[in-house]
Design an enzyme around this catalytic site. Structure first.
Site, PDB file in Angstrom:
ATOM      1  N   HIS A   1       0.816  -1.223   0.000  1.00  0.00           N
ATOM      2  CA  HIS A   1       0.000   0.000   0.000  1.00  0.00           C
ATOM      3  C   HIS A   1       0.845   1.266   0.000  1.00  0.00           C
ATOM      4  O   HIS A   1       1.428   1.642   1.015  1.00  0.00           O
ATOM      5  CB  HIS A   1      -0.924   0.009   1.218  1.00  0.00           C
TER       6      HIS A   1
ATOM      7  N   ASP B   1       1.968   2.169   3.785  1.00  0.00           N
ATOM      8  CA  ASP B   1       1.090   3.350   3.752  1.00  0.00           C
ATOM      9  C   ASP B   1       1.871   4.632   3.475  1.00  0.00           C
ATOM     10  O   ASP B   1       1.354   5.729   3.702  1.00  0.00           O
ATOM     11  CB  ASP B   1       0.292   3.489   5.069  1.00  0.00           C
TER      12      ASP B   1
ATOM     13  N   HIS C   1      -2.498  -3.158   4.467  1.00  0.00           N
ATOM     14  CA  HIS C   1      -1.764  -2.244   5.363  1.00  0.00           C
ATOM     15  C   HIS C   1      -2.412  -2.231   6.748  1.00  0.00           C
ATOM     16  O   HIS C   1      -3.205  -1.353   7.063  1.00  0.00           O
ATOM     17  CB  HIS C   1      -1.643  -0.838   4.759  1.00  0.00           C
TER      18      HIS C   1
ATOM     19  N   ASP D   1       0.560   5.430  -1.330  1.00  0.00           N
ATOM     20  CA  ASP D   1      -0.440   6.430  -1.735  1.00  0.00           C
ATOM     21  C   ASP D   1       0.105   7.501  -2.672  1.00  0.00           C
ATOM     22  O   ASP D   1      -0.426   8.603  -2.699  1.00  0.00           O
ATOM     23  CB  ASP D   1      -1.023   7.099  -0.480  1.00  0.00           C
TER      24      ASP D   1
ATOM     25  N   HIS E   1     -13.344   1.571   3.357  1.00  0.00           N
ATOM     26  CA  HIS E   1     -12.361   2.505   3.904  1.00  0.00           C
ATOM     27  C   HIS E   1     -12.881   2.869   5.292  1.00  0.00           C
ATOM     28  O   HIS E   1     -13.304   1.974   6.038  1.00  0.00           O
ATOM     29  CB  HIS E   1     -12.128   3.712   2.978  1.00  0.00           C
TER      30      HIS E   1
ATOM     31  N   HIS F   1      -8.925  -1.929   7.169  1.00  0.00           N
ATOM     32  CA  HIS F   1     -10.023  -0.967   7.377  1.00  0.00           C
ATOM     33  C   HIS F   1     -11.363  -1.617   7.714  1.00  0.00           C
ATOM     34  O   HIS F   1     -12.325  -0.920   8.042  1.00  0.00           O
ATOM     35  CB  HIS F   1     -10.250  -0.041   6.167  1.00  0.00           C
TER      36      HIS F   1
ATOM     37  N   GLU G   1      -8.829   1.198  -2.839  1.00  0.00           N
ATOM     38  CA  GLU G   1      -8.977   1.267  -1.386  1.00  0.00           C
ATOM     39  C   GLU G   1     -10.389   1.716  -1.018  1.00  0.00           C
ATOM     40  O   GLU G   1     -10.671   2.904  -0.938  1.00  0.00           O
ATOM     41  CB  GLU G   1      -7.947   2.214  -0.766  1.00  0.00           C
TER      42      GLU G   1
END
Ligand SMILES: *[C@@H]1O[C@H](CO)[C@@H](O)[C@H](O)[C@H]1NC(C)=O
Ligand SMILES: [Zn+2]
Length: 459
Positions: free
Chosen positions: A88, A383, A310, A90, A244, A289, A217
């Site tokens: 993961h 992350d 993650h 971003d 999420h 999540h 995600e």
């Protein structure tokens, strides 16, 4: 006979010399043996005690055997063969909010804002990562039970307010994030190679490239449509995180703060259908999540191994985003257990109490998870670029070797560390690919379920 006489004579002369050495011969032999002994001893001493200081090509000769003593050297050698595959990252969020997705204005060879650019990826021995396709949830105060609401005000988590009129715009934004990730991968063909399969990842790594994969995600990005799963697959998406921070039509989220009120008590029946279609097409079910009930039910319902792209361990730091032991105990190779990989998150607020996040703390999460599941079920999902702060010692993608070195010095073997770096994820991905192949071969039909609350299509 006479012809052999000189030969015999010569033989007997040599024989004579060996049995009665001259002082000169003794000196030569002693010197030669002395030099050989010194050389052998010196080589052994260097190999055993100073191997780490030898040039690259020499220090890991297979006949030397064993592992290098210096953890940093060992970590780099392990990652050279089995590089990091991060679950993961971003970077597309940085592209969207800091560069308006204008790929021409993004220079990944420069020192990028955030935690990721090409020089640092190379330094960190990265062999692949999931580019997170992220679109934020509706504001929790507007989180309705219908998921059909208009005029959602959604807030970008750090600094931006963005208005979205309806779910269609979520899907638009998802396409934009898929687009920007692919364009960035294409912009640097010497560095990145787009990957749609475990075989693609291996091919990229053996080409010296960094495999680029897509993960969506949050299933809110499906706009309540299972047909979207098939089209995301066609675009190259290989995992979908079931939620999420918000609940959605398919599943309950764990939110961020403790005590989020459940909506479906796990998966809705539409969520069960979603998992069936993800299994069939070959998209990994990602449980980061999700609420604990969602995770437990998804593990049970999924025919394919699942991932946490993650997430860290709740027993080490008690926040809802971390995975509790009762869920971890469902993972492993024992009877009734399932294959899966928990890719550990570096976000300081998931790692440790304020100020405590460092390399050792992240390693503690990895060791705890593997103490419950076995070391074949951990991975890395940093992350990076999605978190504002980073642990001390793990400031950006150049620092993965530090974490590998920490675990090496705690006694992890090179094989276990190769698994942590990427091998465990690859095995799980291959498992999901196999399940998809079997389901397709068995003629399992696509899922045609429509979201029950839709009124735009008569059903
Ligand atoms: C995109 O970035 C390039 C390079 O900085 C710039 O020349 C161009 O005008 C930008 N395009 C838009 C639409 O802003
Ligand atoms: Zn996340």
């Amino acid at each position: 006979m006479s012809e052999r006489a000189p030969l015999l004579a010569s033989d007997s002369e040599e024989h004579d010399a060996r049995n009665h050495p001259t002082p000169f011969n003794i000196t030569v032999r002693s010197v030669v043996w002395g030099i050989l002994t010194v050389l052998t001893t010196a080589t052994l001493v260097v190999m055993l005690f100073f191997r780490d200081r030898l040039p690259d090509g020499v220090k890991l000769l297979p006949w030397v055997g064993g592992d290098p003593r210096d953890p940093t050297v060992a970590a780099l050698a392990i990652l050279d063969k089995s590089p990091i595959i991060d679950g993961h990252i971003d970077l597309p969020v940085i592209a969207r909010y800091q560069f308006a997705n204008n790929v021409s204005s993004i220079d990944l060879n420069s020192n990028m804002p955030g935690h990721v650019d090409i020089p640092r990826l190379r330094k960190g021995k990265v062999g692949g990562f999931f580019w997170s396709v992220y679109v934020s949830c509706p504001d929790p105060k507007d989180e309705g039970k219908e998921f059909l609401g208009a005029a959602w005000q959604v807030r970008y988590k750090f600094c931006f307010y963005v208005e979205k009129e309806n779910l269609l715009l979520l899907a638009r934004d998802t396409l934009e994030q898929i687009d920007v990730a692919k364009l960035l991968i294409e912009k640097y063909p010497d560095t990145f190679q787009f990957a749609r399969s475990s075989a693609d990842i291996k091919a990229a790594v053996s080409n010296g490239k960094i495999a680029g994969l897509l993960g969506v995600e949050g299933a809110h990005q499906l706009g309540n449509s299972i047909a979207a799963v098939r089209q995301y697959y066609a675009l190259g998406v290989r995992y979908i995180t079931l939620t999420h921070l918000c609940h959605n039509a398919f599943a309950d989220s764990c939110g961020l703060a403790p005590g989020k009120t459940p909506l479906h008590n796990g998966l809705s029946s539409f969520g069960l259908s979603l998992i069936e279609e993800m299994n069939r097409v070959g998209i990994l079910v990602d449980l980061s999540h999700t609420s604990d009930s969602t995770a437990a039910q998804a593990i049970k319902h999924s025919k394919a191994p699942v991932i946490w792209s993650h997430s860290s361990a709740r027993a080490i730091h008690a926040v809802p985003r971390n995975v509790p032991d009762e869920i971890l105990s469902l993972i492993g190779t024992g009877s009734g257990q399932r294959d899966a990989v928990v890719m550990v998150n570096f976000a300081p607020y998931f790692v440790a109490p304020e100020g405590g996040a460092n390399v050792a703390a992240v390693a503690n999460h990895i060791e705890h998870i593997s103490a419950v599941t076995g070391r074949q079920h951990v991975g890395i999902g940093s992350d990076y670029d999605g978190i504002e702060e980073t642990p001390t010692g793990l400031e950006d993608v150049s620092k993965y070797p530090t974490l590998i070195a920490e675990l090496y010095s705690r006694g992890w073997t090179q094989f276990e560390l190769a698994g942590l770096a990427g091998g465990n994820f690859l095995r799980v991905f291959e498992g999901a690919e196999r399940v998809s192949k079997e389901l397709r071969a068995a003629g399992v039909q696509p899922v045609y379920d429509l979201y029950a609350k839709r009124t735009d299509i008569p059903h």
